[in-house]
Design a protein around this motif. Sequence first.
Motif, PDB file in Angstrom:
ATOM      1  N   UNK A  16       1.246  -1.350   7.644  1.00 32.59           N
ATOM      2  CA  UNK A  16       0.474  -2.290   6.826  1.00 32.59           C
ATOM      3  C   UNK A  16      -0.716  -2.836   7.597  1.00 32.59           C
ATOM      4  N   UNK A  17      -0.547  -3.066   8.886  1.00 31.98           N
ATOM      5  CA  UNK A  17      -1.666  -3.531   9.707  1.00 31.98           C
ATOM      6  C   UNK A  17      -2.793  -2.505   9.753  1.00 31.98           C
ATOM      7  N   UNK A  18      -2.435  -1.233   9.625  1.00 25.63           N
ATOM      8  CA  UNK A  18      -3.430  -0.159   9.611  1.00 25.63           C
ATOM      9  C   UNK A  18      -3.941   0.142   8.206  1.00 25.63           C
ATOM     10  N   UNK A  19      -3.403  -0.576   7.199  1.00 32.40           N
ATOM     11  CA  UNK A  19      -3.821  -0.339   5.823  1.00 32.40           C
ATOM     12  C   UNK A  19      -3.124   0.833   5.172  1.00 32.40           C
ATOM     13  N   UNK A  20      -1.914   1.170   5.658  1.00 33.16           N
ATOM     14  CA  UNK A  20      -1.173   2.320   5.159  1.00 33.16           C
ATOM     15  C   UNK A  20       0.227   1.894   4.731  1.00 33.16           C
TER      16      UNK A  20
END
Length: 216
Positions: A16-20
């Motif tokens: 989630x931190x990577x946008x995934x």
Amino acid sequence: MAVVHAENPRVRDRLAELGLSVEAIEDALRRAEAERSFCTPLDPVSLPGNIFWGRTIRFLRETCIAEGWTSASPSNVPLLVAPSGDFAITASSGSADTGYAALTPSTRYPKGNAVMKRVEANRQLLLFGERDAEPERQDVGDGIPTWFLLYHHARTDQGTRLHAELSFPNAPGNRGKISSWHERIILPWIDFEGFTPFVEDIDDQGGIDIPIERLS
């Protein structure tokens, strides 16, 4: 020592931190496997691996572009570039250690100069921190850190098990393979009943970027 995220809450939080998300990556892998499964032993031995590699990248792009990601291929290395432009993702087949937190995987095959330059950029970032944007950069995606979506097909009694991880290399390995990692995000494996892996799969990472060594 690599930072390894293997348990479900940590994996999901880091993605989630990577946008995934696990679901987005798994969907791309499942769709790529569905297309690979149309191959037969009469196809060239490189075709199943090329199809899976290429379709994994395509389907990740299709999913993520709607979320602001972009597609780029500097020096023929296919990338998915984050909305921030701060990092990118590519894909590669991995060794049999792929997807196991206690083991250290490598890319299955040697990589060429363009891919290794991206790994060197990762190393420089970890050593010296973030740098200002390079004005001489010509291609989108050049000079930014690159994560690798590694995958490996293993044979099971029921068919095929696909192991995968999203990992950040921090140094080039021996003889062109990438085997040193700063961070690894271990993804849940996927079982495909009735599908038989093609053991000679290869991928075409880097397009025309072919490693050449002088014979001694």
